[in-house]
Design an enzyme around this catalytic site. Structure first.
Site, short mmCIF file in Angstrom:
data_model
loop_
_atom_site.label_atom_id
_atom_site.label_comp_id
_atom_site.label_asym_id
_atom_site.label_seq_id
_atom_site.Cartn_x
_atom_site.Cartn_y
_atom_site.Cartn_z
N TYR A 1 -1.99 -1.01 10.12
CA TYR A 1 -2.27 -1.26 8.84
C TYR A 1 -1.02 -0.87 8.14
CZ TYR A 1 -3.86 -1.40 3.97
OH TYR A 1 -4.20 -1.84 2.55
N SER B 1 0.91 -1.14 -0.04
CA SER B 1 -0.09 0.02 0.08
C SER B 1 1.09 1.23 0.12
CB SER B 1 -0.76 0.28 1.20
OG SER B 1 -1.43 1.40 1.42
P1 NDP Z 1 -11.57 -6.22 0.48
O1 NDP Z 1 -11.74 -5.95 1.87
O2 NDP Z 1 -12.51 -5.98 -0.80
O3 NDP Z 1 -11.32 -7.87 0.29
C1 NDP Z 1 -10.34 -8.36 1.13
C2 NDP Z 1 -10.30 -9.86 0.79
O4 NDP Z 1 -9.35 -10.50 2.18
C3 NDP Z 1 -11.75 -10.45 0.92
O5 NDP Z 1 -11.84 -11.44 0.21
C4 NDP Z 1 -11.58 -11.09 2.48
O6 NDP Z 1 -12.38 -12.45 2.73
C5 NDP Z 1 -10.17 -11.57 2.68
N1 NDP Z 1 -10.03 -11.70 4.11
C6 NDP Z 1 -9.92 -10.61 4.87
N2 NDP Z 1 -9.61 -11.10 6.18
C7 NDP Z 1 -9.19 -12.21 5.91
C8 NDP Z 1 -9.05 -13.55 6.93
N3 NDP Z 1 -9.12 -13.38 8.18
N4 NDP Z 1 -9.04 -14.82 6.51
C9 NDP Z 1 -9.14 -14.84 5.06
N5 NDP Z 1 -9.34 -14.16 4.25
C10 NDP Z 1 -9.72 -12.74 4.70
O7 NDP Z 1 -10.09 -5.62 0.11
P2 NDP Z 1 -9.36 -5.16 -1.13
O8 NDP Z 1 -9.98 -6.13 -2.29
O9 NDP Z 1 -9.65 -3.81 -1.20
O10 NDP Z 1 -8.09 -5.30 -0.64
C11 NDP Z 1 -7.00 -6.40 -1.45
C12 NDP Z 1 -5.65 -6.07 -0.89
O11 NDP Z 1 -5.29 -4.95 -1.36
C13 NDP Z 1 -5.59 -5.89 0.52
O12 NDP Z 1 -4.22 -6.43 0.97
C14 NDP Z 1 -5.41 -4.42 0.65
O13 NDP Z 1 -4.55 -4.16 1.89
C15 NDP Z 1 -4.81 -3.94 -0.31
N6 NDP Z 1 -4.99 -2.62 -0.94
C16 NDP Z 1 -6.24 -2.10 -1.28
C17 NDP Z 1 -6.23 -1.11 -1.69
C18 NDP Z 1 -7.71 -0.43 -2.10
O14 NDP Z 1 -7.81 0.79 -2.39
N7 NDP Z 1 -8.92 -1.27 -2.21
C19 NDP Z 1 -5.61 0.17 -1.61
C20 NDP Z 1 -3.93 -0.37 -1.16
C21 NDP Z 1 -3.94 -1.61 -0.88
P3 NDP Z 1 -14.16 -11.93 2.86
O15 NDP Z 1 -14.41 -11.93 1.51
O16 NDP Z 1 -14.56 -13.16 3.51
O17 NDP Z 1 -14.43 -10.84 3.68
#
Ligand code: NDP
Length: 253
Positions: A165, A152
């Site tokens: 985070y 990030s």
């Molecule tokens: P979302 O919250 O939309 O999706 C996150 C995913 O991770 C979901 O499928 C969720 O599962 C899964 N997840 C969360 N916690 C757990 C857990 N305990 N065990 C297993 N799976 C888990 O996030 P994004 O798609 O936005 O983010 C994806 C990545 O990109 C992350 O690492 C985030 O930090 C990074 N990021 C995102 C940005 C953005 O603007 N969106 C910017 C910078 C970085 P479930 O569907 O069951 O909740």
């Protein structure tokens, strides 16, 4: 990124995506399948993974495997067992996208609870490490493995309020650099992607007031995700890439 992948870029590749049920991970899994890869979908909500599996079945005949795992409560033993089970289903992994993440509370460091700190570190750092360690033998069976972590902009420059985070994403960048150096003479490259502000549930919880229509969608940022899994990035390792290089960090204006 202006990248035009060949339609068969990921033919014969087997790729595992964590957090594959939603957001960026879901889109990456679908995109990889469209470019010919066989998928292993890992996440905590089985119904979401099954929905992605069904979508992939409509575009690909390769079997898609589902691995249900809650990274918040996982242990090294559980990750090892998972990897051993997986090894009975797939001969190797050509790619692993470590994408699952937890945002935690947006709050000043002085107010962060230890519980929240531990949860964010557990999901974003400890579980990512445990899973990576367990999956390395399968990755090393590939003749050109690609391990991609998700960072990030707050994992490169600290920003007030982004507490655990941000610190977890600095650790992710560190994990990537150490592993890249350790495997620099092997068939495994290790890199980071910073997606940049992207229209997902996590983004909406970090910036509830923001106009989400001003954000790129997960589909918009897929060129970099494809590039890092395909042969065009074969010589890149130890690098941190921006999916939206010209985007200013912070809320969309
Ligand atoms: P979302 O919250 O939309 O999706 C996150 C995913 O991770 C979901 O499928 C969720 O599962 C899964 N997840 C969360 N916690 C757990 C857990 N305990 N065990 C297993 N799976 C888990 O996030 P994004 O798609 O936005 O983010 C994806 C990545 O990109 C992350 O690492 C985030 O930090 C990074 N990021 C995102 C940005 C953005 O603007 N969106 C910017 C910078 C970085 P479930 O569907 O069951 O909740």
């Amino acid at each position: 990124m202006h990248y035009q992948p060949k339609q068969d870029l990921l033919e014969q590749r087997i790729i595992l995506v964590t957090g594959a049920g939603d957001g960026i991970g879901r889109e990456a899994a679908l995109t990889y399948a469209r470019y010919g890869a066989q998928l292993v979908l890992l996440g905590r909500t089985e119904s979401k993974l099954q929905a992605v599996q069904a979508e992939i079945a409509a575009i690909s005949s390769a079997p898609t495997h589902i691995v249900t795992l809650d990274l918040l409560h996982t242990t090294p033993e559980q990750c090892q067992t998972l990897a051993e089970d997986l090894a009975t289903k797939v001969p190797r992994l050509d790619g692993v996208l470590q994408n699952a993440g937890l945002l935690g509370d947006i709050a000043p460091m002085a107010e962060l609870s230890m519980t929240m700190w531990n949860e964010v570190m557990q999901v974003n750092v400890n579980a990512t490490f445990m899973l990576t360690q367990a999956l390395l033998p399968l990755l090393l069976k590939s003749n050109a493995g690609s391990l991609v972590f998700t960072s990030s902009s707050v994992g490169r420059t600290g920003r007030a309020g982004w507490g655990a985070y941000a610190v977890s994403k600095f650790a992710t960048e560190g994990m990537m650099q150490v592993l890249a150096d350790e495997y620099k003479n092997r068939n495994l490259r290790v890199n980071c992607i910073n997606p940049g502000g992207t229209r997902t549930k996590m983004r909406a919880s970090a910036f509830p007031q923001e106009d989400k229509n001003k954000l790129k969608t997960p589909a918009d940022i897929m060129p970099l995700y494809l590039y890092l899994m395909g042969d065009d990035s074969r010589r890149k390792t130890g690098m941190s890439f921006d999916a939206q290089p010209n985007r200013k960090p912070g809320a969309a204006e």
